[in-house]
Design a protein around this motif. Structure first.
Motif, PDB file in Angstrom:
ATOM      1  N   UNK A 192       0.831  -1.207   0.000  1.00 19.99           N
ATOM      2  CA  UNK A 192       0.000   0.000   0.000  1.00 19.99           C
ATOM      3  C   UNK A 192       0.863   1.254   0.000  1.00 19.99           C
ATOM      4  N   UNK A 193       1.867   1.285   0.888  1.00 19.15           N
ATOM      5  CA  UNK A 193       2.663   2.518   0.971  1.00 19.15           C
ATOM      6  C   UNK A 193       3.545   2.717  -0.248  1.00 19.15           C
ATOM      7  N   UNK A 194       3.890   1.619  -0.957  1.00 24.63           N
ATOM      8  CA  UNK A 194       4.643   1.769  -2.204  1.00 24.63           C
ATOM      9  C   UNK A 194       3.838   2.551  -3.239  1.00 24.63           C
ATOM     10  N   UNK A 195       2.593   2.174  -3.380  1.00 24.98           N
ATOM     11  CA  UNK A 195       1.717   2.860  -4.342  1.00 24.98           C
ATOM     12  C   UNK A 195       1.499   4.306  -3.934  1.00 24.98           C
ATOM     13  N   UNK A 196       1.288   4.530  -2.652  1.00 22.80           N
ATOM     14  CA  UNK A 196       1.073   5.874  -2.116  1.00 22.80           C
ATOM     15  C   UNK A 196       2.286   6.770  -2.367  1.00 22.80           C
ATOM     16  N   UNK A 197       3.475   6.260  -2.026  1.00 28.63           N
ATOM     17  CA  UNK A 197       4.698   7.044  -2.191  1.00 28.63           C
ATOM     18  C   UNK A 197       4.990   7.319  -3.663  1.00 28.63           C
ATOM     19  N   UNK A 198       4.831   6.297  -4.505  1.00 31.54           N
ATOM     20  CA  UNK A 198       5.117   6.467  -5.928  1.00 31.54           C
ATOM     21  C   UNK A 198       4.190   7.489  -6.567  1.00 31.54           C
ATOM     22  N   UNK A 199       2.899   7.450  -6.190  1.00 31.00           N
ATOM     23  CA  UNK A 199       1.937   8.395  -6.759  1.00 31.00           C
ATOM     24  C   UNK A 199       2.287   9.833  -6.386  1.00 31.00           C
ATOM     25  N   UNK A 200       2.707  10.049  -5.144  1.00 28.89           N
ATOM     26  CA  UNK A 200       3.069  11.399  -4.692  1.00 28.89           C
ATOM     27  C   UNK A 200       4.321  11.894  -5.412  1.00 28.89           C
ATOM     28  N   UNK A 201       5.352  11.049  -5.451  1.00 28.07           N
ATOM     29  CA  UNK A 201       6.610  11.464  -6.068  1.00 28.07           C
ATOM     30  C   UNK A 201       6.440  11.703  -7.565  1.00 28.07           C
ATOM     31  N   UNK A 202       5.632  10.851  -8.229  1.00 24.85           N
ATOM     32  CA  UNK A 202       5.434  10.991  -9.670  1.00 24.85           C
ATOM     33  C   UNK A 202       4.797  12.329 -10.034  1.00 24.85           C
ATOM     34  N   UNK A 203       3.994  12.874  -9.127  1.00 23.35           N
ATOM     35  CA  UNK A 203       3.313  14.147  -9.385  1.00 23.35           C
ATOM     36  C   UNK A 203       4.121  15.356  -8.925  1.00 23.35           C
ATOM     37  N   UNK A 204       5.221  15.112  -8.257  1.00 27.29           N
ATOM     38  CA  UNK A 204       6.013  16.215  -7.702  1.00 27.29           C
ATOM     39  C   UNK A 204       6.710  17.009  -8.806  1.00 27.29           C
ATOM     40  N   UNK A 205       6.528  18.298  -8.785  1.00 25.72           N
ATOM     41  CA  UNK A 205       7.246  19.206  -9.688  1.00 25.72           C
ATOM     42  C   UNK A 205       7.570  20.465  -8.888  1.00 25.72           C
ATOM     43  N   UNK A 258       2.680  -6.935  23.260  1.00 25.42           N
ATOM     44  CA  UNK A 258       3.046  -5.518  23.088  1.00 25.42           C
ATOM     45  C   UNK A 258       4.380  -5.335  22.353  1.00 25.42           C
ATOM     46  N   UNK A 259       5.323  -6.225  22.613  1.00 23.11           N
ATOM     47  CA  UNK A 259       6.623  -6.132  21.938  1.00 23.11           C
ATOM     48  C   UNK A 259       6.484  -6.419  20.444  1.00 23.11           C
ATOM     49  N   UNK A 260       5.722  -7.442  20.111  1.00 32.45           N
ATOM     50  CA  UNK A 260       5.515  -7.795  18.707  1.00 32.45           C
ATOM     51  C   UNK A 260       4.807  -6.669  17.960  1.00 32.45           C
ATOM     52  N   UNK A 261       3.780  -6.084  18.617  1.00 34.82           N
ATOM     53  CA  UNK A 261       3.027  -4.990  18.000  1.00 34.82           C
ATOM     54  C   UNK A 261       3.928  -3.774  17.791  1.00 34.82           C
ATOM     55  N   UNK A 262       4.742  -3.451  18.791  1.00 39.58           N
ATOM     56  CA  UNK A 262       5.646  -2.301  18.673  1.00 39.58           C
ATOM     57  C   UNK A 262       6.653  -2.514  17.548  1.00 39.58           C
ATOM     58  N   UNK A 263       7.216  -3.696  17.485  1.00 37.43           N
ATOM     59  CA  UNK A 263       8.176  -4.012  16.413  1.00 37.43           C
ATOM     60  C   UNK A 263       7.520  -3.886  15.046  1.00 37.43           C
ATOM     61  N   UNK A 264       6.311  -4.440  14.908  1.00 34.69           N
ATOM     62  CA  UNK A 264       5.616  -4.380  13.620  1.00 34.69           C
ATOM     63  C   UNK A 264       5.271  -2.939  13.247  1.00 34.69           C
ATOM     64  N   UNK A 265       4.787  -2.148  14.231  1.00 40.60           N
ATOM     65  CA  UNK A 265       4.386  -0.768  13.962  1.00 40.60           C
ATOM     66  C   UNK A 265       5.578   0.084  13.537  1.00 40.60           C
ATOM     67  N   UNK A 266       6.676  -0.020  14.280  1.00 42.69           N
ATOM     68  CA  UNK A 266       7.869   0.751  13.934  1.00 42.69           C
ATOM     69  C   UNK A 266       8.420   0.322  12.575  1.00 42.69           C
ATOM     70  N   UNK A 267       8.401  -0.979  12.321  1.00 40.38           N
ATOM     71  CA  UNK A 267       8.908  -1.483  11.040  1.00 40.38           C
ATOM     72  C   UNK A 267       8.060  -0.983   9.884  1.00 40.38           C
ATOM     73  N   UNK A 268       6.747  -0.927  10.071  1.00 40.08           N
ATOM     74  CA  UNK A 268       5.850  -0.471   9.012  1.00 40.08           C
ATOM     75  C   UNK A 268       6.064   1.009   8.713  1.00 40.08           C
TER      76      UNK A 268
END
Length: 514
Positions: free
Chosen positions: A76-89, A129-139
Protein backbone atom coordinates in the motif's frame (compact mmCIF):
# COMPACT_ATOMS: atom_id res chain seq x y z
CA UNK A 1 18.28 9.97 -38.04
CA UNK A 2 18.76 7.95 -34.86
CA UNK A 3 21.67 5.99 -36.32
CA UNK A 4 23.36 9.17 -37.57
CA UNK A 5 23.02 10.74 -34.14
CA UNK A 6 24.47 7.60 -32.61
CA UNK A 7 27.51 7.72 -34.90
CA UNK A 8 28.09 11.40 -34.13
CA UNK A 9 27.86 10.58 -30.44
CA UNK A 10 30.28 7.65 -30.60
CA UNK A 11 33.03 9.87 -32.03
CA UNK A 12 33.10 11.89 -28.83
CA UNK A 13 33.63 8.91 -26.52
CA UNK A 14 36.76 8.16 -24.59
CA UNK A 15 37.33 4.39 -24.05
CA UNK A 16 38.24 4.61 -20.38
CA UNK A 17 36.01 7.34 -19.04
CA UNK A 18 33.29 9.91 -19.60
CA UNK A 19 32.53 11.67 -22.89
CA UNK A 20 35.30 13.83 -24.35
CA UNK A 21 32.75 16.45 -25.31
CA UNK A 22 30.34 18.03 -22.88
CA UNK A 23 30.67 16.72 -19.35
CA UNK A 24 27.44 17.26 -17.46
CA UNK A 25 28.55 16.35 -13.93
CA UNK A 26 31.21 18.49 -12.26
CA UNK A 27 33.72 17.61 -9.55
CA UNK A 28 31.63 18.61 -6.52
CA UNK A 29 28.63 16.70 -7.77
CA UNK A 30 30.76 13.67 -8.64
CA UNK A 31 32.07 13.63 -5.08
CA UNK A 32 28.49 13.91 -3.83
CA UNK A 33 27.41 11.10 -6.15
CA UNK A 34 30.13 8.84 -4.74
CA UNK A 35 29.15 9.74 -1.17
CA UNK A 36 25.49 9.12 -1.94
CA UNK A 37 26.24 5.73 -3.49
CA UNK A 38 28.34 4.85 -0.44
CA UNK A 39 25.75 5.99 2.10
CA UNK A 40 23.91 2.65 2.04
CA UNK A 41 27.15 0.78 2.79
CA UNK A 42 27.90 3.11 5.69
CA UNK A 43 24.47 2.50 7.23
CA UNK A 44 25.29 -0.56 9.30
CA UNK A 45 24.13 -2.51 11.15
CA UNK A 46 20.45 -2.65 10.27
CA UNK A 47 17.94 -3.60 13.00
CA UNK A 48 17.26 -7.11 11.70
CA UNK A 49 18.66 -10.64 11.85
CA UNK A 50 20.57 -11.14 15.09
CA UNK A 51 19.08 -7.94 16.47
CA UNK A 52 15.56 -9.41 16.24
CA UNK A 53 16.46 -13.00 17.13
CA UNK A 54 18.84 -12.38 20.00
CA UNK A 55 18.24 -8.92 21.45
CA UNK A 56 14.62 -8.03 20.77
CA UNK A 57 13.98 -11.80 21.12
CA UNK A 58 11.01 -12.52 18.83
CA UNK A 59 10.50 -16.15 17.84
CA UNK A 60 10.85 -17.21 14.22
CA UNK A 61 7.28 -18.50 14.24
CA UNK A 62 5.96 -15.12 15.36
CA UNK A 63 8.04 -13.37 12.71
CA UNK A 64 6.58 -15.69 10.08
CA UNK A 65 3.01 -14.78 11.14
CA UNK A 66 3.60 -11.02 11.31
CA UNK A 67 5.54 -10.53 8.06
CA UNK A 68 2.51 -10.97 5.72
CA UNK A 69 0.74 -8.12 7.56
CA UNK A 70 3.80 -5.93 7.23
CA UNK A 71 4.17 -6.73 3.55
CA UNK A 72 0.51 -5.89 2.86
CA UNK A 73 1.20 -2.45 4.32
CA UNK A 74 4.39 -2.27 2.30
CA UNK A 75 2.45 -2.77 -0.93
CA UNK A 76 0.00 0.00 0.00
CA UNK A 77 2.66 2.52 0.97
CA UNK A 78 4.64 1.77 -2.20
CA UNK A 79 1.72 2.86 -4.34
CA UNK A 80 1.07 5.87 -2.12
CA UNK A 81 4.70 7.04 -2.19
CA UNK A 82 5.12 6.47 -5.93
CA UNK A 83 1.94 8.39 -6.76
CA UNK A 84 3.07 11.40 -4.69
CA UNK A 85 6.61 11.46 -6.07
CA UNK A 86 5.43 10.99 -9.67
CA UNK A 87 3.31 14.15 -9.39
CA UNK A 88 6.01 16.21 -7.70
CA UNK A 89 7.25 19.21 -9.69
CA UNK A 90 9.25 21.85 -7.78
CA UNK A 91 12.02 24.28 -8.59
CA UNK A 92 14.32 21.93 -6.65
CA UNK A 93 13.38 19.05 -8.95
CA UNK A 94 11.25 15.95 -8.76
CA UNK A 95 13.30 13.93 -6.27
CA UNK A 96 15.64 16.33 -4.46
CA UNK A 97 13.01 17.68 -2.01
CA UNK A 98 12.58 14.23 -0.46
CA UNK A 99 16.32 13.84 0.02
CA UNK A 100 16.56 17.29 1.56
CA UNK A 101 13.72 16.48 3.98
CA UNK A 102 14.78 12.89 4.81
CA UNK A 103 16.58 13.84 8.08
CA UNK A 104 13.26 15.27 9.29
CA UNK A 105 10.79 12.56 8.23
CA UNK A 106 12.88 9.40 8.09
CA UNK A 107 15.79 9.58 10.49
CA UNK A 108 14.12 10.11 13.93
CA UNK A 109 11.75 7.14 13.79
CA UNK A 110 14.42 4.85 12.34
CA UNK A 111 16.73 5.70 15.22
CA UNK A 112 13.92 5.03 17.73
CA UNK A 113 13.73 1.41 16.56
CA UNK A 114 17.08 0.67 18.21
CA UNK A 115 15.58 1.52 21.60
CA UNK A 116 12.98 -1.28 21.48
CA UNK A 117 15.23 -3.90 23.18
CA UNK A 118 15.55 -1.53 26.15
CA UNK A 119 11.76 -1.21 26.47
CA UNK A 120 11.06 -4.95 26.22
CA UNK A 121 14.14 -6.48 27.82
CA UNK A 122 13.72 -10.09 29.01
CA UNK A 123 10.10 -10.39 27.95
CA UNK A 124 8.70 -13.52 26.30
CA UNK A 125 9.56 -14.07 22.64
CA UNK A 126 5.83 -13.96 21.90
CA UNK A 127 5.02 -10.97 24.19
CA UNK A 128 2.20 -9.19 22.30
CA UNK A 129 3.05 -5.52 23.09
CA UNK A 130 6.62 -6.13 21.94
CA UNK A 131 5.51 -7.80 18.71
CA UNK A 132 3.03 -4.99 18.00
CA UNK A 133 5.65 -2.30 18.67
CA UNK A 134 8.18 -4.01 16.41
CA UNK A 135 5.62 -4.38 13.62
CA UNK A 136 4.39 -0.77 13.96
CA UNK A 137 7.87 0.75 13.93
CA UNK A 138 8.91 -1.48 11.04
CA UNK A 139 5.85 -0.47 9.01
CA UNK A 140 6.48 3.24 9.53
CA UNK A 141 10.15 2.83 8.69
CA UNK A 142 9.18 0.97 5.54
CA UNK A 143 7.15 4.00 4.43
CA UNK A 144 10.08 6.37 4.91
CA UNK A 145 12.44 3.85 3.31
CA UNK A 146 10.15 3.66 0.27
CA UNK A 147 10.29 7.44 -0.21
CA UNK A 148 14.06 7.33 0.24
CA UNK A 149 14.66 4.40 -2.13
CA UNK A 150 12.44 5.75 -4.93
CA UNK A 151 14.11 9.13 -4.55
CA UNK A 152 17.55 7.53 -4.56
CA UNK A 153 16.75 5.60 -7.73
CA UNK A 154 15.39 8.68 -9.46
CA UNK A 155 18.38 10.84 -8.57
CA UNK A 156 20.89 8.27 -9.77
CA UNK A 157 18.95 7.77 -13.02
CA UNK A 158 18.60 11.50 -13.78
CA UNK A 159 22.03 12.85 -12.94
CA UNK A 160 23.07 12.89 -16.63
CA UNK A 161 21.32 12.28 -19.96
CA UNK A 162 24.42 10.55 -21.34
CA UNK A 163 24.35 6.75 -20.69
CA UNK A 164 28.13 6.43 -21.08
CA UNK A 165 28.81 9.12 -18.50
CA UNK A 166 26.21 7.54 -16.22
CA UNK A 167 27.88 4.12 -16.50
CA UNK A 168 31.24 5.73 -15.79
CA UNK A 169 29.85 7.52 -12.72
CA UNK A 170 28.20 4.36 -11.36
CA UNK A 171 31.38 2.32 -11.86
CA UNK A 172 33.54 5.01 -10.30
CA UNK A 173 31.21 5.43 -7.32
CA UNK A 174 31.06 1.69 -6.65
CA UNK A 175 34.83 1.38 -6.93
CA UNK A 176 35.66 4.33 -4.68
CA UNK A 177 32.97 3.33 -2.16
CA UNK A 178 34.71 0.02 -1.42
CA UNK A 179 36.00 1.34 1.90
CA UNK A 180 32.63 2.73 2.97
CA UNK A 181 31.80 -0.42 4.93
CA UNK A 182 34.31 0.47 7.65
CA UNK A 183 31.56 0.92 10.30
CA UNK A 184 30.38 -2.59 9.51
CA UNK A 185 33.90 -3.98 9.97
CA UNK A 186 34.34 -2.16 13.28
CA UNK A 187 30.94 -3.42 14.43
CA UNK A 188 31.79 -7.02 13.53
CA UNK A 189 35.07 -6.94 15.43
CA UNK A 190 33.40 -5.52 18.54
CA UNK A 191 30.48 -7.93 18.19
CA UNK A 192 32.79 -10.97 18.13
CA UNK A 193 34.85 -9.74 21.07
CA UNK A 194 31.68 -9.29 23.12
CA UNK A 195 29.80 -12.39 21.96
CA UNK A 196 32.73 -14.80 22.41
CA UNK A 197 33.26 -13.71 26.00
CA UNK A 198 33.22 -16.82 28.21
CA UNK A 199 33.36 -15.03 31.57
CA UNK A 200 30.06 -13.14 31.48
CA UNK A 201 26.65 -14.79 31.49
CA UNK A 202 24.55 -14.98 28.33
CA UNK A 203 22.29 -12.23 29.68
CA UNK A 204 25.23 -9.93 30.41
CA UNK A 205 26.69 -10.54 26.94
CA UNK A 206 23.35 -9.73 25.32
CA UNK A 207 23.05 -6.52 27.35
CA UNK A 208 26.45 -5.36 26.10
CA UNK A 209 25.52 -6.27 22.53
CA UNK A 210 22.33 -4.25 22.92
CA UNK A 211 24.44 -1.16 23.66
CA UNK A 212 26.73 -1.88 20.71
CA UNK A 213 23.83 -2.24 18.26
CA UNK A 214 22.23 0.98 19.51
CA UNK A 215 25.37 3.15 19.47
CA UNK A 216 26.60 1.90 16.11
CA UNK A 217 23.11 2.01 14.62
CA UNK A 218 22.50 5.63 15.59
CA UNK A 219 26.02 6.73 14.63
CA UNK A 220 25.99 5.15 11.18
CA UNK A 221 22.46 6.34 10.42
CA UNK A 222 23.48 9.94 11.15
CA UNK A 223 26.60 9.66 8.98
CA UNK A 224 24.61 8.11 6.13
CA UNK A 225 21.91 10.79 6.34
CA UNK A 226 24.59 13.49 6.27
CA UNK A 227 26.12 12.05 3.10
CA UNK A 228 22.70 11.93 1.42
CA UNK A 229 21.96 15.50 2.47
CA UNK A 230 25.24 16.73 0.99
CA UNK A 231 24.43 15.11 -2.34
CA UNK A 232 20.95 16.61 -2.31
CA UNK A 233 22.46 20.07 -1.84
CA UNK A 234 25.02 19.85 -4.69
CA UNK A 235 23.17 17.70 -7.23
CA UNK A 236 20.92 18.48 -10.17
CA UNK A 237 18.34 16.53 -12.15
CA UNK A 238 19.34 16.87 -15.80
CA UNK A 239 17.32 14.37 -17.79
CA UNK A 240 14.63 16.31 -19.64
CA UNK A 241 11.50 14.26 -20.16
CA UNK A 242 10.60 13.71 -23.81
CA UNK A 243 7.16 14.89 -22.79
CA UNK A 244 7.02 18.43 -21.39
CA UNK A 245 7.73 18.72 -17.67
CA UNK A 246 4.72 21.01 -17.45
CA UNK A 247 2.39 18.05 -17.98
CA UNK A 248 3.33 15.14 -15.71
CA UNK A 249 1.71 11.81 -16.59
CA UNK A 250 -1.47 10.83 -14.79
CA UNK A 251 -1.59 7.73 -12.61
CA UNK A 252 -3.51 5.93 -15.35
CA UNK A 253 -0.94 6.95 -17.99
CA UNK A 254 1.86 5.74 -15.72
CA UNK A 255 0.26 2.33 -15.32
CA UNK A 256 -0.34 2.06 -19.07
CA UNK A 257 3.31 2.98 -19.56
CA UNK A 258 4.36 0.20 -17.21
CA UNK A 259 2.33 -2.27 -19.23
CA UNK A 260 4.24 -1.30 -22.38
CA UNK A 261 7.60 -1.71 -20.67
CA UNK A 262 8.56 -5.34 -21.37
CA UNK A 263 12.06 -5.13 -19.82
CA UNK A 264 10.42 -3.97 -16.58
CA UNK A 265 7.97 -6.88 -16.71
CA UNK A 266 10.83 -9.36 -17.09
CA UNK A 267 12.75 -7.68 -14.27
CA UNK A 268 9.66 -7.86 -12.07
CA UNK A 269 9.06 -11.50 -12.95
CA UNK A 270 12.65 -12.37 -12.11
CA UNK A 271 12.37 -10.66 -8.74
CA UNK A 272 8.99 -12.31 -8.06
CA UNK A 273 10.31 -15.79 -8.80
CA UNK A 274 13.43 -15.10 -6.78
CA UNK A 275 11.25 -13.89 -3.90
CA UNK A 276 9.64 -17.30 -3.51
CA UNK A 277 13.04 -18.90 -2.96
CA UNK A 278 14.26 -20.02 0.44
CA UNK A 279 16.34 -17.22 1.93
CA UNK A 280 20.03 -17.91 2.46
CA UNK A 281 20.73 -18.31 6.17
CA UNK A 282 24.48 -17.73 5.90
CA UNK A 283 24.27 -14.87 8.40
CA UNK A 284 22.32 -17.03 10.85
CA UNK A 285 24.84 -19.86 10.43
CA UNK A 286 27.77 -17.51 11.00
CA UNK A 287 26.22 -15.85 14.07
CA UNK A 288 24.52 -18.74 15.87
CA UNK A 289 26.70 -21.74 14.91
CA UNK A 290 30.21 -20.35 14.35
CA UNK A 291 29.63 -17.31 16.60
CA UNK A 292 32.09 -15.36 14.47
CA UNK A 293 30.59 -12.42 12.60
CA UNK A 294 34.00 -11.56 11.12
CA UNK A 295 33.86 -14.85 9.21
CA UNK A 296 33.15 -12.95 5.98
CA UNK A 297 35.94 -10.46 6.62
CA UNK A 298 38.51 -13.22 7.10
CA UNK A 299 37.57 -15.41 4.15
CA UNK A 300 37.24 -12.29 1.98
CA UNK A 301 40.90 -11.23 2.31
CA UNK A 302 42.21 -12.97 -0.87
CA UNK A 303 39.09 -11.96 -2.79
CA UNK A 304 39.80 -8.34 -1.94
CA UNK A 305 42.80 -8.45 -4.27
CA UNK A 306 40.49 -9.66 -7.06
CA UNK A 307 37.49 -7.41 -6.43
CA UNK A 308 39.37 -4.15 -7.00
CA UNK A 309 40.69 -5.04 -10.50
CA UNK A 310 37.23 -6.38 -11.41
CA UNK A 311 36.02 -2.78 -11.79
CA UNK A 312 38.54 -2.02 -14.51
CA UNK A 313 37.00 -4.43 -17.02
CA UNK A 314 33.34 -3.56 -16.34
CA UNK A 315 33.26 -1.15 -19.28
CA UNK A 316 35.00 -3.71 -21.51
CA UNK A 317 32.41 -6.37 -20.57
CA UNK A 318 29.58 -3.88 -20.96
CA UNK A 319 30.63 -3.12 -24.54
CA UNK A 320 30.89 -6.78 -25.55
CA UNK A 321 28.05 -8.47 -23.72
CA UNK A 322 24.39 -7.62 -23.22
CA UNK A 323 23.00 -6.54 -19.87
CA UNK A 324 21.16 -9.86 -19.71
CA UNK A 325 24.32 -11.96 -20.08
CA UNK A 326 26.23 -10.02 -17.42
CA UNK A 327 23.20 -10.06 -15.11
CA UNK A 328 22.92 -13.87 -15.28
CA UNK A 329 26.66 -14.50 -14.96
CA UNK A 330 27.27 -12.18 -12.01
CA UNK A 331 24.39 -13.53 -9.91
CA UNK A 332 24.95 -17.25 -10.52
CA UNK A 333 28.68 -17.72 -10.85
CA UNK A 334 29.12 -19.29 -7.38
CA UNK A 335 25.93 -21.37 -7.08
CA UNK A 336 27.47 -24.70 -8.27
CA UNK A 337 30.35 -24.30 -5.83
CA UNK A 338 27.98 -23.58 -2.92
CA UNK A 339 26.48 -27.05 -3.45
CA UNK A 340 29.98 -28.51 -3.04
CA UNK A 341 30.45 -26.49 0.16
CA UNK A 342 27.39 -28.21 1.63
CA UNK A 343 28.77 -31.72 1.06
CA UNK A 344 32.15 -30.66 2.41
CA UNK A 345 30.59 -29.14 5.51
CA UNK A 346 28.51 -32.24 6.28
CA UNK A 347 31.59 -34.50 6.55
CA UNK A 348 31.74 -36.06 10.03
CA UNK A 349 34.81 -35.30 12.12
CA UNK A 350 36.53 -37.33 14.82
CA UNK A 351 36.81 -34.42 17.22
CA UNK A 352 34.13 -31.88 18.17
CA UNK A 353 34.43 -28.32 16.95
CA UNK A 354 35.70 -25.85 19.52
CA UNK A 355 32.95 -23.59 20.82
CA UNK A 356 29.91 -25.50 19.55
CA UNK A 357 30.86 -29.18 19.93
CA UNK A 358 29.42 -30.34 16.60
CA UNK A 359 31.00 -33.39 14.94
CA UNK A 360 30.63 -31.92 11.48
CA UNK A 361 33.09 -30.00 9.34
CA UNK A 362 30.74 -26.98 9.23
CA UNK A 363 31.28 -26.52 12.97
CA UNK A 364 35.03 -26.08 12.55
CA UNK A 365 35.97 -22.48 11.84
CA UNK A 366 39.31 -22.88 10.01
CA UNK A 367 38.29 -25.40 7.28
CA UNK A 368 35.08 -23.47 6.59
CA UNK A 369 37.05 -20.24 6.22
CA UNK A 370 39.14 -21.87 3.48
CA UNK A 371 36.04 -23.37 1.81
CA UNK A 372 34.32 -20.00 1.65
CA UNK A 373 37.56 -18.31 0.66
CA UNK A 374 37.44 -20.14 -2.68
CA UNK A 375 33.75 -19.26 -3.07
CA UNK A 376 34.52 -15.59 -2.50
CA UNK A 377 37.44 -15.56 -4.93
CA UNK A 378 35.18 -16.96 -7.65
CA UNK A 379 32.52 -14.34 -6.89
CA UNK A 380 35.02 -11.47 -6.86
CA UNK A 381 35.99 -12.05 -10.49
CA UNK A 382 32.66 -10.41 -11.40
CA UNK A 383 32.27 -8.27 -8.28
CA UNK A 384 32.49 -4.96 -10.13
CA UNK A 385 29.95 -6.17 -12.68
CA UNK A 386 27.58 -7.35 -9.97
CA UNK A 387 27.77 -3.97 -8.25
CA UNK A 388 27.25 -1.90 -11.40
CA UNK A 389 24.79 -3.92 -13.52
CA UNK A 390 21.75 -3.75 -11.17
CA UNK A 391 21.86 0.06 -11.26
CA UNK A 392 22.37 -0.01 -15.01
CA UNK A 393 19.41 -2.37 -15.51
CA UNK A 394 17.21 -0.07 -13.44
CA UNK A 395 18.25 2.98 -15.45
CA UNK A 396 17.88 1.07 -18.72
CA UNK A 397 14.33 0.06 -17.80
CA UNK A 398 13.41 3.67 -17.00
CA UNK A 399 14.89 4.90 -20.29
CA UNK A 400 13.11 2.15 -22.22
CA UNK A 401 9.79 3.34 -20.77
CA UNK A 402 10.53 6.89 -21.92
CA UNK A 403 11.48 5.59 -25.37
CA UNK A 404 8.21 3.66 -25.76
CA UNK A 405 5.78 5.99 -23.96
CA UNK A 406 7.22 9.48 -24.42
CA UNK A 407 7.50 10.23 -20.69
CA UNK A 408 9.54 9.14 -17.69
CA UNK A 409 7.88 7.52 -14.68
CA UNK A 410 10.79 6.71 -12.39
CA UNK A 411 8.68 6.53 -9.23
CA UNK A 412 6.20 4.06 -10.70
CA UNK A 413 9.02 1.95 -12.12
CA UNK A 414 10.66 1.94 -8.70
CA UNK A 415 7.40 0.87 -7.08
CA UNK A 416 6.62 -1.86 -9.62
CA UNK A 417 10.20 -3.08 -9.59
CA UNK A 418 9.85 -3.92 -5.91
CA UNK A 419 6.11 -4.28 -5.33
CA UNK A 420 5.38 -7.80 -6.65
CA UNK A 421 8.75 -9.00 -5.40
CA UNK A 422 7.88 -7.86 -1.90
CA UNK A 423 4.74 -9.97 -1.94
CA UNK A 424 6.59 -13.09 -3.07
CA UNK A 425 9.47 -12.11 -0.83
CA UNK A 426 7.19 -11.99 2.20
CA UNK A 427 5.99 -15.49 1.35
CA UNK A 428 9.57 -16.71 0.91
CA UNK A 429 10.72 -15.04 4.15
CA UNK A 430 7.76 -16.44 6.10
CA UNK A 431 8.34 -19.95 4.77
CA UNK A 432 12.03 -19.60 5.63
CA UNK A 433 11.21 -18.45 9.18
CA UNK A 434 8.76 -21.33 9.61
CA UNK A 435 11.36 -23.86 8.46
CA UNK A 436 13.94 -22.41 10.86
CA UNK A 437 11.34 -22.55 13.64
CA UNK A 438 10.56 -26.22 12.83
CA UNK A 439 14.28 -26.96 13.01
CA UNK A 440 14.05 -26.01 16.69
CA UNK A 441 15.92 -22.70 16.46
CA UNK A 442 16.41 -20.96 19.84
CA UNK A 443 16.31 -17.17 20.32
CA UNK A 444 17.30 -14.83 23.15
CA UNK A 445 19.73 -16.20 25.74
CA UNK A 446 19.82 -19.60 23.98
CA UNK A 447 20.87 -18.09 20.64
CA UNK A 448 24.28 -19.83 20.82
CA UNK A 449 22.91 -23.13 22.17
CA UNK A 450 21.48 -24.74 19.04
CA UNK A 451 21.26 -28.54 18.75
CA UNK A 452 23.22 -30.38 16.07
CA UNK A 453 19.98 -31.18 14.23
CA UNK A 454 19.14 -27.49 14.13
CA UNK A 455 22.67 -26.58 13.05
CA UNK A 456 22.51 -29.17 10.24
CA UNK A 457 19.37 -27.54 8.89
CA UNK A 458 20.71 -24.00 9.21
CA UNK A 459 23.88 -24.96 7.32
CA UNK A 460 21.83 -26.55 4.53
CA UNK A 461 19.78 -23.34 4.31
CA UNK A 462 23.03 -21.38 4.03
CA UNK A 463 24.38 -23.41 1.12
CA UNK A 464 22.62 -26.03 -0.98
CA UNK A 465 18.99 -24.99 -0.49
CA UNK A 466 19.25 -21.34 -1.73
CA UNK A 467 21.71 -22.41 -4.46
CA UNK A 468 19.19 -24.87 -5.94
CA UNK A 469 16.05 -22.77 -5.49
CA UNK A 470 17.82 -19.65 -6.78
CA UNK A 471 18.37 -21.20 -10.19
CA UNK A 472 14.61 -21.08 -10.82
CA UNK A 473 14.85 -17.30 -11.29
CA UNK A 474 17.12 -17.74 -14.33
CA UNK A 475 14.28 -18.09 -16.87
CA UNK A 476 12.91 -14.50 -16.64
CA UNK A 477 16.46 -13.20 -16.98
CA UNK A 478 16.86 -15.09 -20.25
CA UNK A 479 13.68 -13.38 -21.51
CA UNK A 480 15.00 -9.85 -20.82
CA UNK A 481 14.51 -8.25 -24.28
CA UNK A 482 17.08 -5.45 -24.63
CA UNK A 483 20.12 -6.52 -26.62
CA UNK A 484 23.16 -4.44 -27.60
CA UNK A 485 21.78 -3.23 -30.94
CA UNK A 486 18.38 -2.20 -29.58
CA UNK A 487 20.05 -0.40 -26.70
CA UNK A 488 22.16 1.71 -29.06
CA UNK A 489 19.18 2.66 -31.21
CA UNK A 490 17.10 3.48 -28.12
CA UNK A 491 19.64 5.92 -26.71
CA UNK A 492 20.26 7.56 -30.07
CA UNK A 493 16.54 8.28 -30.50
CA UNK A 494 16.18 9.44 -26.90
CA UNK A 495 19.03 11.90 -27.40
CA UNK A 496 17.27 13.43 -30.41
CA UNK A 497 13.97 13.72 -28.54
CA UNK A 498 15.53 15.34 -25.47
CA UNK A 499 17.44 17.86 -27.58
CA UNK A 500 14.20 18.75 -29.39
CA UNK A 501 12.42 19.18 -26.05
CA UNK A 502 15.18 21.43 -24.72
CA UNK A 503 15.04 23.51 -27.90
CA UNK A 504 11.25 23.88 -27.58
CA UNK A 505 11.56 24.92 -23.93
CA UNK A 506 14.19 27.48 -24.91
CA UNK A 507 11.92 28.99 -27.57
CA UNK A 508 9.03 29.28 -25.08
CA UNK A 509 11.28 30.95 -22.51
CA UNK A 510 12.53 33.45 -25.11
CA UNK A 511 8.96 34.32 -26.08
CA UNK A 512 8.02 34.72 -22.42
CA UNK A 513 11.01 36.99 -21.75
CA UNK A 514 10.21 38.99 -24.88
Amino acid sequence: MAIKALKRKEKTKEPGGPPKGRRYVGTAETVGFIMFAASNDVRQPKPEGEWIDRLLDISKGTQALVRPIMIAWDVINDLFAAAIIEKTRTRFGKFRPYLLLYPLYGLPMTLAVFLLPYLFWQTSNTFLPKVVAWAAFSMFNELTATFYEITRMGMLANITPDPQERLWLITKSKFLAIGASWPKQIFRILRDVISRNTVKTALEVNATLRTLFTVMGILTMCISAGMSLYYAMVSRERVVDSQSEEKPPSIRESFVGLKNNRPLLMLMLSLVVDGFNIRSQLGLYVDSVLNFTNFGTVFGIPGGFISTPSYFYVKWLRERFSTKTLWIAAENITKPYQILIYFFGMIRTKTPAKGNGFYRMYGHLVPMVFAYMVDDMIAMTLYGTKRVIPDEIRNEVIDYGEWKNGFRNEAMVGMMRGWPAKISGAFGASVTDMIVQMLGFQTGENFLKQTEKTANGIFAMATIVPALTGMVALLPKFLYPIDQKQREIMYAELTERREATLAAIGVREERTDG
